[in-house]
Design a protein around this motif. Structure first.
Motif, PDB file in Angstrom:
ATOM      1  N   ARG A 280       0.773  -1.089   0.142  1.00  0.00           N
ATOM      2  CA  ARG A 280       0.104  -0.218   0.048  1.00  0.00           C
ATOM      3  C   ARG A 280       0.894   1.016  -0.103  1.00  0.00           C
ATOM      4  NH1 ARG A 280      -4.387   0.842   4.799  1.00  0.00           N
ATOM      5  NH2 ARG A 280      -2.489   1.746   5.833  1.00  0.00           N
ATOM      6  N   THR A 281       2.224   1.023   0.563  1.00  0.00           N
ATOM      7  CA  THR A 281       2.900   2.326   0.665  1.00  0.00           C
ATOM      8  C   THR A 281       3.367   2.761  -0.737  1.00  0.00           C
ATOM      9  OG1 THR A 281       5.055   1.027   0.986  1.00  0.00           O
ATOM     10  CG2 THR A 281       3.866   1.751   2.840  1.00  0.00           C
ATOM     11  N   ALA A 282       3.308   1.789  -1.695  1.00  0.00           N
ATOM     12  CA  ALA A 282       3.950   2.107  -3.245  1.00  0.00           C
ATOM     13  C   ALA A 282       2.772   2.391  -3.861  1.00  0.00           C
ATOM     14  CB  ALA A 282       4.460   0.702  -3.687  1.00  0.00           C
ATOM     15  N   SER A 283       1.618   2.155  -3.433  1.00  0.00           N
ATOM     16  CA  SER A 283       0.272   2.588  -4.205  1.00  0.00           C
ATOM     17  C   SER A 283      -0.041   3.970  -3.626  1.00  0.00           C
ATOM     18  CB  SER A 283      -0.895   1.900  -3.824  1.00  0.00           C
ATOM     19  OG  SER A 283      -1.993   2.450  -4.437  1.00  0.00           O
ATOM     20  N   VAL A 284       0.140   4.441  -2.592  1.00  0.00           N
ATOM     21  CA  VAL A 284      -0.025   5.625  -1.946  1.00  0.00           C
ATOM     22  C   VAL A 284       1.178   6.798  -2.721  1.00  0.00           C
ATOM     23  CG1 VAL A 284       0.486   7.084  -0.025  1.00  0.00           C
ATOM     24  CG2 VAL A 284      -0.832   5.111   0.291  1.00  0.00           C
TER      25      VAL A 284
ATOM     26  N   ARG B 178      -9.219   8.715  -1.893  1.00  0.00           N
ATOM     27  CA  ARG B 178      -8.785   8.954  -0.637  1.00  0.00           C
ATOM     28  C   ARG B 178      -7.310  10.074  -0.942  1.00  0.00           C
ATOM     29  NH1 ARG B 178     -10.853   4.114   0.431  1.00  0.00           N
ATOM     30  NH2 ARG B 178     -11.737   3.559   2.455  1.00  0.00           N
ATOM     31  N   THR B 179      -6.639   9.362  -1.993  1.00  0.00           N
ATOM     32  CA  THR B 179      -5.243  10.365  -2.178  1.00  0.00           C
ATOM     33  C   THR B 179      -5.478  11.620  -2.773  1.00  0.00           C
ATOM     34  OG1 THR B 179      -5.070   9.083  -4.040  1.00  0.00           O
ATOM     35  CG2 THR B 179      -3.794   8.360  -2.177  1.00  0.00           C
TER      36      THR B 179
ATOM     37  N   PHE C 133      -1.874  -1.864  -7.779  1.00  0.00           N
ATOM     38  CA  PHE C 133      -3.213  -1.507  -7.680  1.00  0.00           C
ATOM     39  C   PHE C 133      -3.697  -0.085  -7.012  1.00  0.00           C
ATOM     40  CE2 PHE C 133      -2.989  -6.185  -8.034  1.00  0.00           C
ATOM     41  CZ  PHE C 133      -3.885  -6.363  -9.209  1.00  0.00           C
ATOM     42  N   ASP C 134      -4.716   0.520  -7.054  1.00  0.00           N
ATOM     43  CA  ASP C 134      -4.829   1.558  -6.594  1.00  0.00           C
ATOM     44  C   ASP C 134      -5.101   1.501  -4.921  1.00  0.00           C
ATOM     45  OD1 ASP C 134      -8.024   1.647  -6.010  1.00  0.00           O
ATOM     46  OD2 ASP C 134      -7.928   1.338  -7.935  1.00  0.00           O
ATOM     47  N   VAL C 135      -4.769   2.593  -4.155  1.00  0.00           N
ATOM     48  CA  VAL C 135      -5.282   2.528  -2.760  1.00  0.00           C
ATOM     49  C   VAL C 135      -6.541   1.889  -2.238  1.00  0.00           C
ATOM     50  CG1 VAL C 135      -5.039   3.899  -0.521  1.00  0.00           C
ATOM     51  CG2 VAL C 135      -3.347   4.318  -2.408  1.00  0.00           C
ATOM     52  N   GLY C 136      -7.519   2.427  -2.713  1.00  0.00           N
ATOM     53  CA  GLY C 136      -8.825   1.660  -2.792  1.00  0.00           C
ATOM     54  C   GLY C 136      -8.971   0.510  -2.785  1.00  0.00           C
ATOM     55  N   TYR C 137      -8.339  -0.033  -3.854  1.00  0.00           N
ATOM     56  CA  TYR C 137      -8.811  -1.452  -3.996  1.00  0.00           C
ATOM     57  C   TYR C 137      -7.951  -2.424  -3.133  1.00  0.00           C
ATOM     58  CZ  TYR C 137      -8.297  -6.129  -6.339  1.00  0.00           C
ATOM     59  OH  TYR C 137      -8.332  -7.192  -6.381  1.00  0.00           O
ATOM     60  N   ILE C 138      -6.469  -1.975  -2.630  1.00  0.00           N
ATOM     61  CA  ILE C 138      -5.758  -2.639  -1.644  1.00  0.00           C
ATOM     62  C   ILE C 138      -6.754  -2.492  -0.156  1.00  0.00           C
ATOM     63  CG2 ILE C 138      -3.685  -2.344  -0.302  1.00  0.00           C
ATOM     64  CD1 ILE C 138      -2.374  -1.607  -2.966  1.00  0.00           C
ATOM     65  N   ILE C 139      -7.128  -1.470   0.074  1.00  0.00           N
ATOM     66  CA  ILE C 139      -8.065  -1.400   1.372  1.00  0.00           C
ATOM     67  C   ILE C 139      -9.010  -2.386   1.404  1.00  0.00           C
ATOM     68  CG2 ILE C 139      -9.578   0.380   2.454  1.00  0.00           C
ATOM     69  CD1 ILE C 139      -7.410   2.623   1.978  1.00  0.00           C
ATOM     70  N   THR C 140      -9.843  -2.271   0.214  1.00  0.00           N
ATOM     71  CA  THR C 140     -10.860  -3.233   0.121  1.00  0.00           C
ATOM     72  C   THR C 140     -10.506  -4.609   0.324  1.00  0.00           C
ATOM     73  OG1 THR C 140     -12.041  -1.628  -1.503  1.00  0.00           O
ATOM     74  CG2 THR C 140     -12.705  -3.948  -1.389  1.00  0.00           C
ATOM     75  N   VAL C 141      -9.281  -5.005  -0.454  1.00  0.00           N
ATOM     76  CA  VAL C 141      -8.853  -6.446  -0.509  1.00  0.00           C
ATOM     77  C   VAL C 141      -8.551  -6.729   1.094  1.00  0.00           C
ATOM     78  CG1 VAL C 141      -6.905  -7.856  -1.186  1.00  0.00           C
ATOM     79  CG2 VAL C 141      -8.074  -6.620  -2.641  1.00  0.00           C
ATOM     80  N   ALA C 142      -8.006  -5.700   1.900  1.00  0.00           N
ATOM     81  CA  ALA C 142      -7.280  -6.129   3.084  1.00  0.00           C
ATOM     82  C   ALA C 142      -8.794  -6.266   4.189  1.00  0.00           C
ATOM     83  CB  ALA C 142      -6.551  -4.697   3.726  1.00  0.00           C
ATOM     84  N   VAL C 143      -9.885  -5.970   3.901  1.00  0.00           N
ATOM     85  CA  VAL C 143     -10.784  -6.157   4.745  1.00  0.00           C
ATOM     86  C   VAL C 143     -11.274  -7.680   5.357  1.00  0.00           C
ATOM     87  CG1 VAL C 143     -13.442  -5.939   5.045  1.00  0.00           C
ATOM     88  CG2 VAL C 143     -11.988  -4.062   4.001  1.00  0.00           C
TER      89      VAL C 143
END
Length: 435
Positions: A104-108, A261-262, A332-342
């Motif tokens: 996620r840090t790379a995506s941000v 978000r970003t 992948f974009d930040v929003g997608y990674i956040i969704t996948v993490a749930v």
């Protein structure tokens, strides 16, 4: 009466440790979470703030306090359940760390510092990013530690100016909230900070550092130092997170409702600080993201190295796998990674929270039997929330609708509390009977 250690180094150590703890939790990836939460919560921003700070501030600080009591490693956190469980838990925690917050840090970085100025692909960004991460992890450069100490104050100063500008320049007119469950939504969004996981993983590093630097300190001195530092770090996190949520709420009608978000963070910083400061913020956030990724991959590699008799090859292979995952997921974009993490968070976070709380309570209330029963119940009642997060909620809802807080995806809370109370009552009766 104060000890010689307290008289000579108390204040200096408190300041250094407080700042170190704040830096530990104040990850750059977390910056993108609070503004959008406030943006969506509108006039109920304060309820969201309370929820977010329970899981994003209070629980992590309690994790540090638990480490102060144990003064051990991540393995010690769960070993009262069983050594096997603790090993499995450690592997899960590190696997999640390199598979989600690290990429996620790379995506941000791509969305904050590359995408606004270039049309290069996110895959290229994540590839170059994690090639550099791998180089730093293999060489274990101290430059990054020094850089990290300078980055956090820089980001903090810019953010405080941004928050103050919004608070003093804008009218406190909020759009009506359309969020159905603001308090629980804040708690669940706080999971995405990964700060509770950070507390149990990196908290041990803080303990080791204090042991090395404060050799004259007694066990009680170190426990007191970490507890007070945790309090100050927690106050700082609460003010920053609360300020970012409030700032997002104040801009509730200034951006499109589907903004990312970003993009929201960039937009708010541009409106409050101007384009130049926005560029500076993007650079600082990107560098801070990089230090976070290096820390996660290094920590995971160290753990695997320790499990394989300190073999250098195990360290290097783990670093390579961690960076490869970073390239794959980080595109992948930040929003997608956040969704996948749930789904993973819905399962591992309740267990982590309960382990933190059980290690904080007095020892007489946290026997191995209590650990085993409460963790067992927590795992059992986390399963419906996990299944719901992967789209199977409709199949299980007829069987779990009776669970308190189940509709808020926190159905494990009351069962775990009941298991804790019943287990301690049972233990007391067994102790009385045996005596």
């Amino acid at each position: 009466m104060k000890t010689n250690y307290q008289q000579s180094t108390g204040k200096k150590s408190l300041i250094i440790t407080s700042f170190a703890l704040f830096s530990l939790f104040f990850g750059a990836g977390n910056l993108v979470l609070p503004p959008l939460l406030g943006f969506k919560s509108g006039d109920l921003w304060w309820l969201v703030t309370l929820g977010f700070c329970i899981s994003g501030v209070l629980i992590p600080i309690l994790g540090i306090i638990a480490h102060a009591k144990l003064q051990g490693t991540l393995f010690d956190f769960a070993k009262k359940v069983s050594p096997t469980f603790s090993v499995v838990y450690c592997y899960l925690i590190y696997a999640i760390a390199i598979a989600l917050p690290s990429p996620r840090t790379a995506s941000v970085t791509h969305e904050m510092a590359v995408q606004p100025f270039s049309d290069s692909s996110s895959l290229l960004t994540s590839l170059i990013y994690f090639m550099l991460v791998f180089v730093f992890v293999i060489n274990r450069s101290k430059v990054l530690d020094t850089l990290g100490k300078l980055l956090t104050p820089g980001i903090l100063i810019i953010l405080l100016i941004m928050i103050a500008t919004a608070v003093f320049a804008l009218d406190f007119d909020f759009v009506p909230s359309e969020m159905g469950q603001p308090f629980s939504s804040g708690i669940l969004e706080g999971y995405q900070t990964f700060d509770a996981i950070g507390a149990v993983v990196v908290g041990a590093v803080i303990i080791i550092s204090i042991n090395l630097k404060e050799k004259a300190a007694s066990f009680k001195d170190k426990k007191r130092l970490i507890g007070r530092a945790g309090l100050w770090a927690g106050i700082g996190l609460f003010l920053v997170y609360g300020g970012l949520i409030l700032t997002g709420a104040l801009f509730g009608d200034a951006f499109d409702t589907d903004i990312s978000r970003t993009a929201l963070l960039r937009g708010i910083s541009t409106k409050t600080l101007g384009q130049t400061a926005n560029i500076l913020l993007s650079i600082l956030v990107s560098l801070a993201c990089f230090t976070t990724a290096v820390g996660i991959v290094t920590g995971t590699s160290d753990f695997i190295k320790g499990r394989f008799n300190n073999a250098i090859s195990a360290y290097r292979i783990t670093a390579f796998i961690g960076c490869s995952l970073g390239v794959l997921v980080g595109q992948f974009d930040v929003g997608y990674i956040i969704t996948v993490a749930v789904p993973s968070l819905m399962f591992i976070y309740p267990i982590t929270i309960i382990l933190i709380l059980l290690n904080v309570v007095p020892k007489k209330w946290g026997s191995p039997k209590v650990f085993q029963r409460v963790i067992g119940v927590t795992i059992l009642f986390s399963i419906p929330d996990f299944l719901g997060s992967i789209g199977l909620g409709g199949f299980i809802s007829p069987y779990v609708d009776w669970i308190p807080l189940g509709q808020h995806q926190m159905g494990w809370v009351f069962p775990a509390l009941i298991a804790f109370i019943v287990s301690n009552i049972t233990n007391s009766k067994e102790t009385a009977a045996s005596s």
